[in-house]
Design a protein around this motif. Sequence first.
Motif, mmCIF file in Angstrom:
data_model
loop_
_atom_site.group_PDB
_atom_site.id
_atom_site.type_symbol
_atom_site.label_atom_id
_atom_site.label_comp_id
_atom_site.label_asym_id
_atom_site.label_seq_id
_atom_site.Cartn_x
_atom_site.Cartn_y
_atom_site.Cartn_z
ATOM 1 N N PHE A 1 0.811 1.182 7.065
ATOM 2 C CA PHE A 1 1.560 1.072 8.304
ATOM 3 C C PHE A 1 1.117 -0.167 9.062
ATOM 4 O O PHE A 1 0.010 -0.655 8.886
ATOM 5 N N ASP A 2 2.010 -0.631 9.930
ATOM 6 C CA ASP A 2 1.732 -1.856 10.683
ATOM 7 C C ASP A 2 1.911 -1.569 12.173
ATOM 8 O O ASP A 2 2.963 -1.847 12.749
ATOM 9 N N PRO A 3 0.886 -0.980 12.819
ATOM 10 C CA PRO A 3 1.039 -0.648 14.242
ATOM 11 C C PRO A 3 1.072 -1.899 15.099
ATOM 12 O O PRO A 3 0.580 -2.958 14.677
ATOM 13 N N PRO A 4 1.643 -1.804 16.313
ATOM 14 C CA PRO A 4 2.280 -0.614 16.883
ATOM 15 C C PRO A 4 3.700 -0.419 16.359
ATOM 16 O O PRO A 4 4.401 -1.374 16.075
ATOM 17 N N TYR A 5 4.112 0.853 16.244
ATOM 18 C CA TYR A 5 5.462 1.177 15.812
ATOM 19 C C TYR A 5 5.886 2.469 16.507
ATOM 20 O O TYR A 5 5.047 3.259 16.969
ATOM 21 N N ALA A 6 7.183 2.674 16.600
ATOM 22 C CA ALA A 6 7.730 3.813 17.345
ATOM 23 C C ALA A 6 8.090 4.945 16.396
ATOM 24 O O ALA A 6 8.714 4.719 15.357
ATOM 25 N N VAL A 7 7.674 6.148 16.764
ATOM 26 C CA VAL A 7 8.058 7.367 16.057
ATOM 27 C C VAL A 7 8.870 8.214 17.043
ATOM 28 O O VAL A 7 8.399 8.503 18.150
ATOM 29 N N GLY A 8 10.073 8.580 16.658
ATOM 30 C CA GLY A 8 10.965 9.270 17.579
ATOM 31 C C GLY A 8 11.222 10.718 17.205
ATOM 32 O O GLY A 8 11.170 11.088 16.028
ATOM 33 N N LEU A 9 11.467 11.532 18.218
ATOM 34 C CA LEU A 9 12.036 12.864 18.019
ATOM 35 C C LEU A 9 13.538 12.678 18.191
ATOM 36 O O LEU A 9 14.023 12.449 19.306
ATOM 37 N N ILE A 10 14.259 12.743 17.091
ATOM 38 C CA ILE A 10 15.683 12.408 17.074
ATOM 39 C C ILE A 10 16.507 13.685 17.197
ATOM 40 O O ILE A 10 16.314 14.634 16.428
ATOM 41 N N ASP B 1 22.169 2.048 2.769
ATOM 42 C CA ASP B 1 20.776 2.004 2.331
ATOM 43 C C ASP B 1 20.076 0.853 3.023
ATOM 44 O O ASP B 1 20.563 -0.263 3.086
ATOM 45 N N ALA B 2 18.899 1.148 3.558
ATOM 46 C CA ALA B 2 18.154 0.107 4.255
ATOM 47 C C ALA B 2 17.464 -0.832 3.298
ATOM 48 O O ALA B 2 16.871 -1.817 3.696
ATOM 49 N N GLY B 3 17.472 -0.503 2.016
ATOM 50 C CA GLY B 3 16.858 -1.380 1.039
ATOM 51 C C GLY B 3 15.395 -1.593 1.320
ATOM 52 O O GLY B 3 14.653 -0.659 1.558
ATOM 53 N N GLU B 4 14.976 -2.859 1.321
ATOM 54 C CA GLU B 4 13.582 -3.198 1.526
ATOM 55 C C GLU B 4 13.357 -3.725 2.928
ATOM 56 O O GLU B 4 12.513 -4.584 3.156
ATOM 57 N N GLY B 5 14.123 -3.252 3.898
ATOM 58 C CA GLY B 5 13.981 -3.743 5.270
ATOM 59 C C GLY B 5 12.595 -3.477 5.816
ATOM 60 O O GLY B 5 11.942 -2.498 5.476
ATOM 61 N N GLU B 6 12.158 -4.369 6.686
ATOM 62 C CA GLU B 6 10.844 -4.211 7.311
ATOM 63 C C GLU B 6 10.918 -3.224 8.422
ATOM 64 O O GLU B 6 11.934 -3.086 9.090
ATOM 65 N N ARG B 7 9.799 -2.532 8.691
ATOM 66 C CA ARG B 7 9.728 -1.588 9.801
ATOM 67 C C ARG B 7 9.646 -2.352 11.101
ATOM 68 O O ARG B 7 8.967 -3.322 11.197
ATOM 69 N N PHE C 1 15.474 11.644 21.535
ATOM 70 C CA PHE C 1 15.188 12.680 22.525
ATOM 71 C C PHE C 1 13.840 12.419 23.182
ATOM 72 O O PHE C 1 13.656 12.636 24.377
ATOM 73 N N SER C 2 12.869 11.956 22.404
ATOM 74 C CA SER C 2 11.548 11.587 22.899
ATOM 75 C C SER C 2 10.931 10.658 21.859
ATOM 76 O O SER C 2 11.453 10.530 20.747
ATOM 77 N N TYR C 3 9.827 10.002 22.204
ATOM 78 C CA TYR C 3 9.195 9.093 21.253
ATOM 79 C C TYR C 3 7.761 8.814 21.661
ATOM 80 O O TYR C 3 7.371 9.039 22.804
ATOM 81 N N VAL C 4 6.979 8.352 20.701
ATOM 82 C CA VAL C 4 5.639 7.844 20.961
ATOM 83 C C VAL C 4 5.503 6.504 20.253
ATOM 84 O O VAL C 4 6.217 6.231 19.280
ATOM 85 N N VAL C 5 4.608 5.661 20.743
ATOM 86 C CA VAL C 5 4.283 4.397 20.086
ATOM 87 C C VAL C 5 2.899 4.546 19.467
ATOM 88 O O VAL C 5 1.927 4.819 20.167
ATOM 89 N N MET C 6 2.827 4.412 18.160
ATOM 90 C CA MET C 6 1.586 4.626 17.426
ATOM 91 C C MET C 6 0.770 3.334 17.371
ATOM 92 O O MET C 6 1.259 2.302 16.927
ATOM 93 N N PRO D 1 0.842 -1.205 0.000
ATOM 94 C CA PRO D 1 0.000 0.000 0.000
ATOM 95 C C PRO D 1 0.872 1.247 0.000
ATOM 96 O O PRO D 1 1.937 1.290 0.615
ATOM 97 N N ARG D 2 0.427 2.286 -0.706
ATOM 98 C CA ARG D 2 1.201 3.518 -0.816
ATOM 99 C C ARG D 2 1.063 4.348 0.457
ATOM 100 O O ARG D 2 -0.033 4.495 1.005
#
Length: 364
Positions: free
Chosen positions: A292-301, A358-364, A279-284, A217-218
Amino acid sequence: MTGERGQGRTDEGEGRVYEGEGRVYEGQGWADGGRDRLYERLKAFEGRPAAVGGRGKDPVNLPMIRHWCEAMGDTNPAYRGPDAVAPPTMLQAWTMGGLSGHEDRSEGYGELLGLLDGAGYTSVVATDCEQEYLRPLRPGDEVSFDAVVESVSPRKTTKLGTGHFVTTRMDVRAGGELAGTHRFRILKYAPAPRPPKRSKPLESPKLPESPKLSERPRRPRPVINRDNAGFWEGVAAHRLLIQRCTGCGTLRFPWLPGCNDCGAPEWETVEASGDGTVFSYVVMHHPPFPAFDPPYAVGLIELAEGVRMISDVVGVPYDKVRIGMPVRLEFLRVDEELELPVFRAVDDGDLSDGDAGDAGEGER
């Protein structure tokens, strides 16, 4: 329980005994006598202030109302125009301290949390909130608030573990008039012991193959305009570019048409090293979206150069992400047209090893 009780600490086999100030803690919970005495001390905090004389860092304002409505998908016309009011559910938003926090928390509330920590209830989770709205908040309103410890529950056992629910009630005012109340409940608990791992799995299930890039999915497309096009050109070349004001030398991110410090419109770019920390993060967990495939982490880097950016944290389970965790830049191709900068968790000793690849086609 066996063994002698004193003013110190004893360890016996699988169990642990702590005693002091008339309290006894055994392994995963308090012995009955100590538990009762602990609860008496916790109950004594009911009715005591949790925050006194707090003030919102900003007045109620239209930009924040607009951001909230866009995030929530709320198109109610009452929240737009010259006679706009704030959505009632934003009540708590005007009291929050942001990353810099507030200095209005009372000593008593800190003592309550410290007492729970000392009793072994060191983990915390927010469980629910209740709000009551008495009058609408309007742009320009200056918000003030006070909070009180409303209740502390008896010891409860949940799937997370055993602990106490603590409920605070915040009274929110505008111009000295009560605008609403906000009750917030947390659970301070000792995590339940995890079941022992199997020494040998019965059978490893066969995982489905990852879909090809063209079949995924796009994701939503980033908005590219004349102010940030150079950043995305850098991403396409696997370079993370930071703006630097040629007037005062200040680094800035995200990209802006002019400098916030000196106002100069001229700038140049600096390529980031790729090293940073969380620096901080949330779990979506919500909302669900096919790409997207929750749950996943989004960080303030926080980059090594000192600026911060928001991005995915990869290479570690979402529940293992921690503030201060070192990360390194990678570029992740998410479909045939879009490539994004992400940050992979690394060991402290790995930060000097080569450049990010390059991360290539790595999974999240």
